[in-house]
Design a protein around this motif. Sequence first.
Motif, mmCIF file in Angstrom:
data_model
loop_
_atom_site.group_PDB
_atom_site.id
_atom_site.type_symbol
_atom_site.label_atom_id
_atom_site.label_comp_id
_atom_site.label_asym_id
_atom_site.label_seq_id
_atom_site.Cartn_x
_atom_site.Cartn_y
_atom_site.Cartn_z
ATOM 1 N N LYS A 175 0.827 -1.220 0.000
ATOM 2 C CA LYS A 175 0.000 0.000 0.000
ATOM 3 C C LYS A 175 0.863 1.272 0.000
ATOM 4 O O LYS A 175 0.369 2.358 0.293
ATOM 5 C CB LYS A 175 -0.899 -0.003 1.234
ATOM 6 N N GLN A 176 2.144 1.131 -0.319
ATOM 7 C CA GLN A 176 3.053 2.274 -0.209
ATOM 8 C C GLN A 176 2.670 3.411 -1.155
ATOM 9 O O GLN A 176 2.708 4.582 -0.770
ATOM 10 C CB GLN A 176 4.485 1.822 -0.506
ATOM 11 N N ASN A 177 2.289 3.084 -2.404
ATOM 12 C CA ASN A 177 1.935 4.133 -3.365
ATOM 13 C C ASN A 177 0.730 4.939 -2.886
ATOM 14 O O ASN A 177 0.708 6.171 -2.985
ATOM 15 C CB ASN A 177 1.648 3.520 -4.742
ATOM 16 N N LYS A 178 -0.270 4.233 -2.367
ATOM 17 C CA LYS A 178 -1.460 4.902 -1.839
ATOM 18 C C LYS A 178 -1.094 5.822 -0.679
ATOM 19 O O LYS A 178 -1.548 6.967 -0.583
ATOM 20 C CB LYS A 178 -2.466 3.839 -1.394
ATOM 21 N N ARG A 179 -0.240 5.297 0.225
ATOM 22 C CA ARG A 179 0.186 6.104 1.370
ATOM 23 C C ARG A 179 0.949 7.349 0.916
ATOM 24 O O ARG A 179 0.725 8.456 1.417
ATOM 25 C CB ARG A 179 1.083 5.253 2.274
ATOM 26 N N ASN A 180 1.819 7.176 -0.069
ATOM 27 C CA ASN A 180 2.605 8.313 -0.563
ATOM 28 C C ASN A 180 1.714 9.395 -1.159
ATOM 29 O O ASN A 180 1.960 10.601 -0.973
ATOM 30 C CB ASN A 180 3.626 7.847 -1.599
ATOM 31 N N GLU A 181 0.672 8.991 -1.875
ATOM 32 C CA GLU A 181 -0.257 9.971 -2.451
ATOM 33 C C GLU A 181 -0.974 10.743 -1.354
ATOM 34 O O GLU A 181 -1.172 11.958 -1.458
ATOM 35 C CB GLU A 181 -1.280 9.266 -3.361
ATOM 36 N N GLU A 182 -1.354 10.040 -0.300
ATOM 37 C CA GLU A 182 -2.027 10.711 0.811
ATOM 38 C C GLU A 182 -1.085 11.703 1.502
ATOM 39 O O GLU A 182 -1.479 12.820 1.853
ATOM 40 C CB GLU A 182 -2.528 9.672 1.833
ATOM 41 N N LEU A 183 0.163 11.294 1.672
ATOM 42 C CA LEU A 183 1.135 12.184 2.318
ATOM 43 C C LEU A 183 1.372 13.446 1.497
ATOM 44 O O LEU A 183 1.524 14.547 2.045
ATOM 45 C CB LEU A 183 2.460 11.438 2.546
ATOM 46 N N GLU A 205 11.880 9.426 4.051
ATOM 47 C CA GLU A 205 10.816 9.148 3.085
ATOM 48 C C GLU A 205 10.035 10.433 2.766
ATOM 49 O O GLU A 205 9.725 10.723 1.603
ATOM 50 C CB GLU A 205 9.875 8.081 3.670
ATOM 51 N N LEU A 206 9.734 11.221 3.769
ATOM 52 C CA LEU A 206 9.010 12.480 3.563
ATOM 53 C C LEU A 206 9.840 13.457 2.733
ATOM 54 O O LEU A 206 9.307 14.181 1.898
ATOM 55 C CB LEU A 206 8.638 13.096 4.906
ATOM 56 N N GLN A 207 11.142 13.466 2.962
ATOM 57 C CA GLN A 207 12.017 14.339 2.173
ATOM 58 C C GLN A 207 12.044 13.916 0.720
ATOM 59 O O GLN A 207 12.018 14.746 -0.184
ATOM 60 C CB GLN A 207 13.432 14.334 2.768
ATOM 61 N N LYS A 208 12.075 12.599 0.471
ATOM 62 C CA LYS A 208 12.048 12.088 -0.909
ATOM 63 C C LYS A 208 10.767 12.499 -1.617
ATOM 64 O O LYS A 208 10.772 12.838 -2.798
ATOM 65 C CB LYS A 208 12.162 10.555 -0.903
ATOM 66 N N LEU A 209 9.669 12.468 -0.877
ATOM 67 C CA LEU A 209 8.359 12.814 -1.448
ATOM 68 C C LEU A 209 8.158 14.340 -1.527
ATOM 69 O O LEU A 209 7.149 14.813 -2.038
ATOM 70 C CB LEU A 209 7.232 12.221 -0.597
ATOM 71 N N GLU A 210 9.142 15.094 -1.022
ATOM 72 C CA GLU A 210 9.083 16.569 -0.999
ATOM 73 C C GLU A 210 7.871 17.061 -0.217
ATOM 74 O O GLU A 210 7.200 18.034 -0.592
ATOM 75 C CB GLU A 210 9.082 17.140 -2.430
ATOM 76 N N VAL A 211 7.581 16.373 0.880
ATOM 77 C CA VAL A 211 6.505 16.795 1.779
ATOM 78 C C VAL A 211 7.086 17.835 2.735
ATOM 79 O O VAL A 211 7.976 17.528 3.529
ATOM 80 C CB VAL A 211 5.941 15.590 2.560
ATOM 81 N N THR A 212 6.590 19.048 2.647
ATOM 82 C CA THR A 212 7.156 20.147 3.449
ATOM 83 C C THR A 212 6.162 20.711 4.460
ATOM 84 O O THR A 212 6.424 21.731 5.074
ATOM 85 C CB THR A 212 7.637 21.280 2.528
ATOM 86 N N VAL A 213 5.005 20.054 4.610
ATOM 87 C CA VAL A 213 4.000 20.544 5.556
ATOM 88 C C VAL A 213 4.469 20.280 6.979
ATOM 89 O O VAL A 213 5.412 19.516 7.205
ATOM 90 C CB VAL A 213 2.636 19.854 5.296
ATOM 91 N N PRO A 214 3.827 20.894 7.986
ATOM 92 C CA PRO A 214 4.225 20.649 9.388
ATOM 93 C C PRO A 214 4.079 19.170 9.767
ATOM 94 O O PRO A 214 3.195 18.466 9.268
ATOM 95 C CB PRO A 214 3.252 21.514 10.191
#
Length: 639
Positions: free
Chosen positions: A68-76, A104-113
Amino acid sequence: MTKTDRNAVRVVVAGDRGTGKSSLIAAIASESFPDTVLPVLPPTLLPADYFPDHVPITVIDTSSSLEKQNKRNEELKGADVVVLTYACNDSQSFSRLSSYWFRELQKLEVTVPIIVVGCKLDLRDESQQVSLERLMAQLLQEFKNVATCIECSAATLYQVPEVFYFAQKAVLHPVEPLFDHESQALTDKCVRALRRIFVLCDRDMDDALNDAELSDFQVRCFNAPLELPQIADVKTVVQQDVPEGINSHGLTFPGFLYIHNMFLRKGNPETFWAVLRYFGYDNDLKLKDNFLPVPSKTAPDQSVELTGEAVEFLNGIFRLLDTDKDRALKPSEVDKLFCTAPESPWNDAPYNNVTERTDMDYMSLNGFLSQWALMTLLDPPCTLANLIYIGYSGNPAAALRVTRRRSVDRKKQTTERNVFQCYVFGSKNAGKSALLDALLGRPFSNNYTPTTVEKFAANAIELIGGTRKTLVLREIPESEVSKFLSNQDYLAACDVAIFVYDSSDEYSWKKSRDLLEKVAGQGDLTGYRVPCLLIAAKDDLTPYPRAVQDSVKVTLELGIEAPIHVSMKLGDSNNVYNKIVSAAEHPHLSIPETEIGKKRKQYNRLVQNSLIFASVGTAMAVVGLAACRAYAVKKNSSA
């Protein structure tokens, strides 16, 4: 909408398997510890009345499995805030925050709090207790978007509501725009916003907030006055830590900063944001759109200008800044102008170094007003925002006006514009940049630097009778002409197009003639027909013979004025700028007659003549029919 201008917050919960993600969500939703929980819960809505800001939260549970990693990444990627969990009774899950989840968050470029949450607090072995303060300091140092760390227990409901309160708070009242953790100080943008608020509250302009001004500030932002004992307490606290924060008149700006810094140190960014939002700031510390009633253009061939009221305000601001009364602003005085704005809009292209300067490289009044006129022409929202930042207190809707369409100006054979935009075309080294420099009163230079991006120059032109217009020259690089003309509306914003050529160079003349034909043809095809002028530059050099003959022939064929000869090297401008403004003021003249235009005019004339003949034929038929009827009536009466 709430005062935060958000109507929902999306929280995505992630973390290792078994850390308590789903139990945490189920506990907040049911306000009890569930006996059984699904491995992954469906989206859960927490109503607005759960939270003091009255903004609902949607909580998204995620799976830790690889499938379910792809689904989780989209949600993040779609999260407003991430709740990252570990189990307080499992040190390995805490270590995985740094070794896996943050990477993992850095790879996905997630910059939210990110809210780091220790779950299962009731199961932790107290002998292995980790200092939360030390944990927070460690994570903040390594990962800048960690908003807070908190421990909770779904089984006992301990601090479960606080987890989601802090998650919502991190979105609605973010600390990051206000405070720089590296320097441990308020950010520059934040200080500038507070300076503007301080100036607006300092009604008597004595650089301090007296008791009445402080109480008024409190009423405006929090709808509650400050009593005299409370004001005295505030002053005492400030004076103890920041002696320069209080003077004989009241609270100074350093003291005002200290109070707001104190809100953050006490964990109350929402109090800080209440002040900022009252004065119109969004989360980027810029004025919100609803504070900027920019008038809308209904057609591409309209433009936006400053009204007389706004120009008068700017004249007053110039006099206020010009403390030494030398009718020019030093760089430090210009910086002071924008000290209450998020940044100076004139530091970078296209606004830097594009208006008149004195010999000391100071900004003249002409240059100051021309700079504002140019910014209004290119970016009206930026102008209106900066007018408000620097203290414009009039009705913002009355600061700018939309001009009449250029197509209407041509039909009426006159214009009401005060700012004219002139596109400058020509080959490399034709003398375009020298024309722009001369408009600003700069000396001629033999050093040649090819123009690769658009350049601007703006200055006031005084006409006969004392009328003043602002002329904006916009130099178009030769290499960019095709790209610009591919935009169907590109000529809509143009009042006059000029074509500069080196009068001693064959290629330069032919290139300008070719560009003139292209632009005139584009005007006929799109309907944005503009007055055109030829500029024969470098008139001090021996002219290319064919250029002299051809230019006269071309201007006669197209029905435009003969070329204007100039030599910027000799300082002979031949009154070219007044002639450009004159062409703009008479928008129906100097428009080239191309073959397409002639055929269209001929076609329109034929259609008009056909309609006239048809009308005459119809009229004759009606007269004939009436005569026949009259004859029949007369014959019947005789019988």
